[in-house]
Enzyme design. Structure first.
Site, mmCIF file in Angstrom:
data_model
loop_
_atom_site.group_PDB
_atom_site.id
_atom_site.type_symbol
_atom_site.label_atom_id
_atom_site.label_comp_id
_atom_site.label_asym_id
_atom_site.label_seq_id
_atom_site.Cartn_x
_atom_site.Cartn_y
_atom_site.Cartn_z
ATOM 1 N N GLU A 109 64.652 41.198 38.373
ATOM 2 C CA GLU A 109 64.511 42.377 37.525
ATOM 3 C C GLU A 109 63.016 42.761 37.988
ATOM 4 O O GLU A 109 62.083 42.545 37.264
ATOM 5 C CB GLU A 109 64.691 42.371 36.063
ATOM 6 C CG GLU A 109 65.929 42.089 35.618
ATOM 7 C CD GLU A 109 66.953 43.318 35.819
ATOM 8 O OE1 GLU A 109 66.575 44.209 35.951
ATOM 9 O OE2 GLU A 109 68.145 42.961 35.619
ATOM 10 N N CYS A 165 59.169 49.906 33.275
ATOM 11 C CA CYS A 165 59.662 49.802 34.673
ATOM 12 C C CYS A 165 60.389 50.841 34.879
ATOM 13 O O CYS A 165 60.689 51.121 36.107
ATOM 14 C CB CYS A 165 60.642 48.324 34.893
ATOM 15 S SG CYS A 165 61.791 48.121 33.399
ATOM 16 N N GLY A 180 59.575 40.878 36.495
ATOM 17 C CA GLY A 180 58.238 41.394 36.959
ATOM 18 C C GLY A 180 58.003 42.167 38.071
ATOM 19 O O GLY A 180 58.969 42.964 38.432
ATOM 20 N N GLY A 181 56.836 41.981 38.669
ATOM 21 C CA GLY A 181 56.483 42.820 39.769
ATOM 22 C C GLY A 181 57.401 42.263 41.061
ATOM 23 O O GLY A 181 57.668 41.145 41.293
ATOM 24 N N ILE A 182 57.330 43.143 42.177
ATOM 25 C CA ILE A 182 57.790 42.968 43.322
ATOM 26 C C ILE A 182 57.156 41.779 44.178
ATOM 27 O O ILE A 182 58.010 41.155 44.580
ATOM 28 C CB ILE A 182 58.020 44.519 44.064
ATOM 29 C CG1 ILE A 182 59.029 44.248 45.186
ATOM 30 C CG2 ILE A 182 56.521 44.575 44.729
ATOM 31 C CD1 ILE A 182 59.593 45.546 45.678
ATOM 32 N N THR A 184 55.584 39.119 43.019
ATOM 33 C CA THR A 184 55.910 37.888 42.413
ATOM 34 C C THR A 184 57.280 37.459 42.557
ATOM 35 O O THR A 184 57.740 36.384 43.096
ATOM 36 C CB THR A 184 55.731 37.974 41.198
ATOM 37 O OG1 THR A 184 54.247 38.342 40.845
ATOM 38 C CG2 THR A 184 55.613 36.359 40.419
ATOM 39 N N GLY A 185 58.344 38.787 42.774
ATOM 40 C CA GLY A 185 59.640 38.447 42.872
ATOM 41 C C GLY A 185 60.046 37.856 44.244
ATOM 42 O O GLY A 185 60.809 36.967 44.330
ATOM 43 N N LYS A 223 59.205 31.006 30.477
ATOM 44 C CA LYS A 223 57.820 31.049 30.669
ATOM 45 C C LYS A 223 57.478 32.288 30.372
ATOM 46 O O LYS A 223 57.813 33.093 31.481
ATOM 47 C CB LYS A 223 56.936 30.384 31.798
ATOM 48 C CG LYS A 223 55.643 30.401 31.931
ATOM 49 C CD LYS A 223 55.140 30.403 33.216
ATOM 50 C CE LYS A 223 54.827 31.871 33.832
ATOM 51 N NZ LYS A 223 53.884 32.651 32.930
ATOM 52 N N GLU A 241 51.503 34.709 30.761
ATOM 53 C CA GLU A 241 50.352 34.117 30.031
ATOM 54 C C GLU A 241 49.458 35.052 29.046
ATOM 55 O O GLU A 241 48.818 34.355 28.271
ATOM 56 C CB GLU A 241 49.531 33.318 31.305
ATOM 57 C CG GLU A 241 48.696 34.373 32.248
ATOM 58 C CD GLU A 241 49.934 34.651 33.280
ATOM 59 O OE1 GLU A 241 51.000 34.588 33.274
ATOM 60 O OE2 GLU A 241 49.247 34.663 34.298
ATOM 61 N N GLU A 294 54.379 51.971 42.655
ATOM 62 C CA GLU A 294 54.506 51.847 41.295
ATOM 63 C C GLU A 294 53.087 51.799 40.600
ATOM 64 O O GLU A 294 52.273 50.660 40.827
ATOM 65 C CB GLU A 294 55.520 50.578 40.807
ATOM 66 C CG GLU A 294 55.554 50.462 39.075
ATOM 67 C CD GLU A 294 56.069 49.269 38.937
ATOM 68 O OE1 GLU A 294 55.808 47.981 39.260
ATOM 69 O OE2 GLU A 294 57.356 49.389 38.067
HETATM 70 N N1 LIG Z 1 63.254 45.548 36.180
HETATM 71 C C1 LIG Z 1 62.983 45.679 34.819
HETATM 72 O O1 LIG Z 1 63.895 45.647 33.805
HETATM 73 C C2 LIG Z 1 61.684 45.114 34.550
HETATM 74 C C3 LIG Z 1 61.165 44.922 33.068
HETATM 75 C C4 LIG Z 1 60.054 44.739 32.657
HETATM 76 C C5 LIG Z 1 58.861 44.777 33.734
HETATM 77 N N2 LIG Z 1 59.336 44.946 34.897
HETATM 78 C C6 LIG Z 1 58.429 44.862 35.932
HETATM 79 O O2 LIG Z 1 57.190 43.784 35.814
HETATM 80 C C7 LIG Z 1 55.961 44.266 36.425
HETATM 81 C C8 LIG Z 1 54.952 44.230 35.376
HETATM 82 O O3 LIG Z 1 55.058 42.982 34.842
HETATM 83 P P1 LIG Z 1 53.839 41.780 35.170
HETATM 84 O O4 LIG Z 1 52.689 42.349 35.583
HETATM 85 O O5 LIG Z 1 53.620 40.622 34.130
HETATM 86 O O6 LIG Z 1 54.530 41.071 36.702
HETATM 87 P P2 LIG Z 1 54.033 39.603 37.321
HETATM 88 O O7 LIG Z 1 55.088 39.653 38.385
HETATM 89 O O8 LIG Z 1 52.429 39.997 37.584
HETATM 90 O O9 LIG Z 1 54.337 38.490 36.358
HETATM 91 C C9 LIG Z 1 55.598 38.445 35.819
HETATM 92 C C10 LIG Z 1 55.663 36.930 35.333
HETATM 93 O O10 LIG Z 1 55.674 36.219 36.439
HETATM 94 C C11 LIG Z 1 54.852 35.261 36.506
HETATM 95 N N3 LIG Z 1 54.325 34.780 37.824
HETATM 96 C C12 LIG Z 1 53.399 35.295 38.350
HETATM 97 N N4 LIG Z 1 53.213 34.746 39.601
HETATM 98 C C13 LIG Z 1 54.191 33.761 39.872
HETATM 99 C C14 LIG Z 1 54.566 32.871 40.798
HETATM 100 N N5 LIG Z 1 53.946 32.757 41.769
HETATM 101 N N6 LIG Z 1 55.630 32.242 40.588
HETATM 102 C C15 LIG Z 1 56.350 32.118 39.265
HETATM 103 N N7 LIG Z 1 55.862 33.049 38.408
HETATM 104 C C16 LIG Z 1 54.933 33.814 38.467
HETATM 105 C C17 LIG Z 1 53.812 35.670 35.374
HETATM 106 O O11 LIG Z 1 52.865 34.692 35.033
HETATM 107 C C18 LIG Z 1 54.591 36.463 34.595
HETATM 108 O O12 LIG Z 1 54.985 35.726 33.436
HETATM 109 C C19 LIG Z 1 56.265 45.546 36.841
HETATM 110 O O13 LIG Z 1 56.373 45.743 38.150
HETATM 111 C C20 LIG Z 1 57.369 46.058 36.154
HETATM 112 O O14 LIG Z 1 58.388 47.170 36.633
HETATM 113 C C21 LIG Z 1 60.665 45.180 35.532
HETATM 114 C C1 LIG Z 2 63.640 47.303 30.830
HETATM 115 N N1 LIG Z 2 62.908 48.145 29.750
HETATM 116 C C2 LIG Z 2 62.924 49.491 29.911
HETATM 117 C C3 LIG Z 2 63.294 47.811 28.334
HETATM 118 C C4 LIG Z 2 61.370 47.719 30.064
HETATM 119 C C5 LIG Z 2 60.936 48.055 31.361
HETATM 120 O O1 LIG Z 2 59.919 47.705 31.693
#
Ligand SMILES: NC(=O)c1ccc[n+]([C@@H]2O[C@H](COP(=O)([O-])OP(=O)(O)OC[C@H]3O[C@@H](n4cnc5c(N)ncnc54)[C@H](O)[C@@H]3O)[C@@H](O)[C@H]2O)c1
Ligand SMILES: C[N+](C)(C)CC=O
Length: 489
Positions: A250, A284, A228-230, A232-233, A175, A178, A385
């Site tokens: 990640e 990230c 994604g973000g911490i 949500t993680g 997924k 969105e 962040e």
């Molecule tokens: N460590 C890495 O390699 C890496 C790479 C890219 C981005 N990121 C991180 O991603 C973040 C930015 O991305 P974002 O704003 O899309 O993150 P986000 O956590 O808002 O969303 C990421 C994904 O999670 C989904 N999501 C949201 N709520 C959810 C839930 N309750 N259950 C399951 N899925 C859910 C979203 O629809 C989206 O597909 C930043 O914190 C960035 O550092 C990390």
């Molecule tokens: C992992 N990287 C660097 C490709 C994207 C991070 O947001």
């Protein structure tokens, strides 16, 4: 405008609810596509397809060489359609098309890398402690994998999940965010063309708290891999506990970039800009915490500011554009508040610190590249962040102090050190608590080397052999060649 559909069990389908979502170009807010808005029921349908394909289909038993051949074919098709993919990514994210072209090269490279190592680990024979026995270890697929990707590097992050999951013999449901689904849809056309059997790879579109949440809590999913973000993680980690899913996270970073006075000055300045302002800082691993030796602080900041003033913002399709917009109005508001908080905490805006006033940029979600000086490690702006084009600058006098500042974070994704003293560089990286550390480099990653975070930046690794291990179970098979009764009971 035709609706971008989901791909479930080998068929292109609308959302069960028939709902759709408009996809916006962040450069000018133009509607560039309409996408199916799936929800939990679409995710359940896709999970069922993946479950059947795993339990009854041929993919898990297909020889790894053949799975590798098909994944190699996906790499070929991505290369064939790379310009179309790059343009879609730039329309969807606002990043310059030159950056997207680089991403597509990386993405094809990831599929190619996993295609090539697919059949290179045939298991291991163990020296059994018992005569007349054979002990061996084999790798098997985990099962049904749920995969969730963010908006900043949509297809790149997907490739780190799709390629290893497929070569290892898993089935999957992915997924995308969105707001950036377009390259996922296109790559699924290529996955279909490459000959991946129906049900093995499924694409669900829609929001995180509906479709995404279902992937993390559904007990027919054996593994969840999330980028994604911490916040949500943490939710995903909690939901995944329902059936003790294997988990890969990640998450974010607040990455230090440490500059010693003996670094090659001009290169360090140039790369400090690259560390943050690519994709408007929405990376990230962006080196947003600049930690500079006090003796060169003033010259370094002056050189940065002089360069930052000339960064050209604009349409990612214009050859002269160096930095595009942020992803959305919501994110622009977040970055604006983040900088305002920094100023209230005592930081000084050395350059930027506001939206641009250029009339040509008013329809886009632009924020000026920003340098904040007089920062200290206790400030929110240094600890949180921001995910925007913002550098905070701190200073140090000693090596110990530099390392202490670099490690003073809940995150541990990546970090850099700039010095011409080899021994000092090695001492520093040995003490830096991050999954990737660069010496005289920023933001470099490639398919062969693992990627992931220490501390709250995540769990597990993507890329490299470690990225394949995440998608494999290890099975020990013990064969007694001469079974006899023990007469114990
Ligand atoms: N460590 C890495 O390699 C890496 C790479 C890219 C981005 N990121 C991180 O991603 C973040 C930015 O991305 P974002 O704003 O899309 O993150 P986000 O956590 O808002 O969303 C990421 C994904 O999670 C989904 N999501 C949201 N709520 C959810 C839930 N309750 N259950 C399951 N899925 C859910 C979203 O629809 C989206 O597909 C930043 O914190 C960035 O550092 C990390
Ligand atoms: C992992 N990287 C660097 C490709 C994207 C991070 O947001």
């Amino acid at each position: 405008m035709s609706t971008k559909q989901q791909y479930i069990d080998g068929l292109w389908v609308d959302a069960i609810s028939a709902k759709t979502r408009e996809i916006i170009n962040p450069f000018n807010q133009e509607v560039i596509a309409e996408a199916a808005e799936g929800d939990a029921s679409d995710a359940q349908k896709a999970i069922m397809a993946a479950r059947n394909a795993f339990d009854q289909g041929s993919w898990p038993q297909t020889p790894a060489t053949e799975r590798g051949r098909i994944v190699g074919k996906i790499a070929d098709l991505i290369e064939r359609d790379s310009e179309e993919l790059a343009e879609l990514e730039s329309h969807d994210t606002g990043k310059t098309v030159e950056e997207s072209r680089g991403d597509m090269e990386d993405i094809a490279g990831v599929f190619r890398y996993y295609a090539e190592i697919a059949d290179k680990d045939g298991g291991e024979v163990i020296d059994s402690p018992v005569s007349d026995s054979v002990s061996r270890v084999v790798k098997e697929p985990v099962g049904v994998c749920g995969q969730i990707t963010p908006w900043n590097y949509p297809l790149l992050q997907a490739s780190w999940k799709l390629a290893p999951a497929l070569v290892a013999g898993n089935t999957l449901v992915i997924k995308p965010s969105e707001i950036t689904p377009l390259t996922h849809v296109k790559v699924f056309e290529l996955i279909e063309e490459a000959g991946v059997p129906a049900g093995v790879a499924n694409l669900v579109l829609g929001a995180g708290d509906t479709a995404g949440a279902e992937l993390s809590r559904n007990t027919d999913v054996d593994l969840i891999s999330f980028t994604g973000g911490i916040k949500t993680g943490k939710k995903i980690m909690q939901a995944a506990s329902v059936n003790v899913k294997k988990l890969a996270l990640e998450l974010g970073g607040k990455n230090p970039n440490v500059i010693f006075a003996d670094a090659a000055f001009d290169t360090a300045v140039d790369q400090a800009l690259n560390a943050v302002y690519f994709h408007a800082g929405q990376i990230c691993s962006a080196g947003t915490r600049l930690i500079v030796e006090e003796s060169i602080h003033d010259d370094f900041v002056q050189a940065l500011v002089d360069r930052v003033k000339n960064i050209k913002l604009g349409n990612g399709f214009d050859d002269t554009t160096q930095m595009g917009p942020l992803i959305s109005q919501e994110h622009l508001d977040k970055v604006t508040n983040y900088v305002e908080t920094g100023v209230q905490e005592g930081a000084t805006v050395a350059v930027g610190g506001q939206k641009p006033d250029d009339p040509a940029l008013q329809d886009g979600f632009f924020y000026l590249p920003t340098v904040l000086t007089n920062c200290t490690t206790d400030m929110d702006v240094v600890q949180q962040e921001g995910f925007g084009p913002v550098i905070t600058v701190e200073t140090f006098k000693t090596e110990d102090e530099a390392i202490k500042l670099a490690n003073d974070s809940i995150y541990g994704l990546a970090g850099g050190v700039w010095t011409s003293d080899i021994a000092k560089a090695e001492r520093c990286v040995a003490r830096m608590r991050m999954g990737t550390v660069w010496i005289n480099e920023v933001n470099f990653y490639f398919p062969h080397a693992p990627w992931g975070g220490f501390k709250q930046s995540g769990i597990g690794r993507e890329l490299g052999k470690a990225g394949l291990d995440e998608y494999q179970e290890t099975k020990h098979i013990y064969h007694n060649l001469n079974p006899e009764p023990d007469h114990w009971f």
